[in-house]
Design an enzyme around this catalytic site. Structure first.
Site, PDB file in Angstrom:
ATOM      1  N   LYS A  61      22.791  16.529 -46.425  1.00  0.00           N
ATOM      2  CA  LYS A  61      23.380  16.208 -45.115  1.00  0.00           C
ATOM      3  C   LYS A  61      23.291  17.400 -44.165  1.00  0.00           C
ATOM      4  O   LYS A  61      23.083  17.232 -42.959  1.00  0.00           O
ATOM      5  CB  LYS A  61      24.839  15.768 -45.288  1.00  0.00           C
ATOM      6  N   TYR A  77      24.167  16.101 -52.341  1.00  0.00           N
ATOM      7  CA  TYR A  77      24.650  15.371 -51.162  1.00  0.00           C
ATOM      8  C   TYR A  77      24.996  16.296 -49.992  1.00  0.00           C
ATOM      9  O   TYR A  77      24.440  16.131 -48.898  1.00  0.00           O
ATOM     10  CB  TYR A  77      25.834  14.476 -51.513  1.00  0.00           C
TER      11      TYR A  77
END
Length: 377
Positions: free
Chosen positions: A163, A159
């Site tokens: 990002k 994650y």
């Protein structure tokens, strides 16, 4: 000055917790907004019903589909003035959905950027995450970190890594000349942990505590992080969009990222969840009995085992070093840059936000009334 003529906006992740609030604010505040296109794979039927019943001048166009559908993205971006890209998958694990997360968070962002460049969309606002900045260490505190500190997450967890890559791609194209002669301006917002009515993450924590006799699992003593109310984070998006639409401000804002907090006092995540739910009888669990260092290195061993087993099958450890660090560090950020350059001021006080969220938690308990009866002595 902002242009006074009509404009249009595409919001991805529009059916999500934050996306819905952004759309409501745009409809309330942007009088010259002619059309909002709302794009997501899944929409809550109640959400769609709400907008079908509203009487407003702005046209709301619902577009159901995948962020990886290139044809759909080109159609969604055609004739649009600005894009707010909130669509992503949030996951704190290591391997379980790595390919899916990378596809949605990175490839999906790249495809959307390509669509914007191809059809000449001049404004792109990206919803990033505090995890792009950290925390990287539970022993090195960061207090009131700001954009000039150039904090960068060093974890390889899917994650935060996804990002970070997506945000870099967004900011890199700021100032690029489009085929129609316009210039694209981009910026990124890095909200801290977002709470409020409808938060899936908060709902999971409440349900988990319910399954443990209303006991909230306690974080390490001294841990501290920022939390921000969803209404304030949504408002920051509206203000950033206004800045990007202003030709003069866009020169300063373009290519920049901003931390978004509000006046919620920093807490550890466990203390924060307790603060929101204590009026409903929730309590904090006992302090962590195992020395945190031992817990951390146990997570490291589990990660090694997971890596060794990976060629045979996917083993997802119950916890990992990144998750432990995220929830047990001193890591607070400052939103002074957003306040100065975007004119950001929270619309909701801590007291209002706490009251609204606590009331929502009460509705969750009402929905679980039968469960609570079964647990009662």
């Amino acid at each position: 000055m902002l242009p006074v003529d009509g404009w249009s906006c595409l919001v991805t992740g529009a059916g999500g917790f934050l996306g819905q609030r952004i759309i409501r604010l745009l409809l309330e505040e942007e009088k010259q907004l002619e059309e909002i296109r709302v794009l997501d794979k899944v929409f809550n039927p109640q959400f769609l019903l709400e907008f079908s019943e509203l009487k407003h001048k702005t046209k709301v166009t619902v577009m159901k589909g995948d962020i990886l559908d290139e044809q759909l993205l080109h159609k969604a971006c055609q004739g649009i003035t600005a894009v707010i890209h909130t669509a992503c998958i949030i996951d704190t694990g290591l391997h379980l959905r790595r390919e899916t997360i990378m596809n949605v968070n990175v490839k999906g962002t790249q495809l959307l950027l390509e669509a914007c460049i191809s059809v000449g969309v001049p404004i792109f606002l990206y919803t990033s995450s505090l995890e792009v900045a950290g925390p990287n260490s539970y022993v090195k505190p960061v207090l009131n970190g700001h954009e000039g500190d150039l904090l960068e997450n060093t974890w390889n967890n899917t994650y935060p890594y996804s990002k970070m890559l997506a945000e870099k791609a967004v900011l890199a194209i700021d100032g690029q000349l489009l085929r129609n002669g316009a210039t694209i301006h981009t910026c990124s917002l890095r909200p801290v942990y977002i709470y409020g009515e409808g938060s899936i993450l908060l709902q999971h924590e409440i349900i988990r505590a319910l399954n443990n006799d209303k006991t909230i699992k306690r974080n390490r003593e001294g841990a501290m992080a920022n939390q921000a109310y969803v209404g304030n984070v949504a408002w920051a998006h509206v203000l950033a969009l206004r800045a990007l639409r202003d030709s003069e401000k866009a020169q300063r804002v373009g290519g920049q990222f901003y931390y978004i907090c509000d006046d919620t006092p920093p807490h550890s995540y466990s203390d924060f969840n307790y603060e929101l739910s204590k009026e409903w009888g929730f309590k904090l669990g006992s302090k962590i009995g195992i020395p945190f260092t031992l817990l951390y290195w146990s997570a490291f061993l589990l990660e090694i085992i997971s890596l060794m087993l990976h060629p045979i099958f996917i083993y997802e450890p119950p916890f990992n070093r990144h998750l432990l660090t995220l929830t047990n560090s001193v890591f607070t950020l400052s939103d002074k840059k957003a306040r100065k350059e975007l004119g950001y001021e929270p619309r909701f006080s801590w007291l209002e936000a706490k009251q609204k969220t606590s009331q929502w938690i009460g509705t969750l308990l009402a929905q679980n009334r039968e469960y609570l009866k079964a647990k009662a002595p």
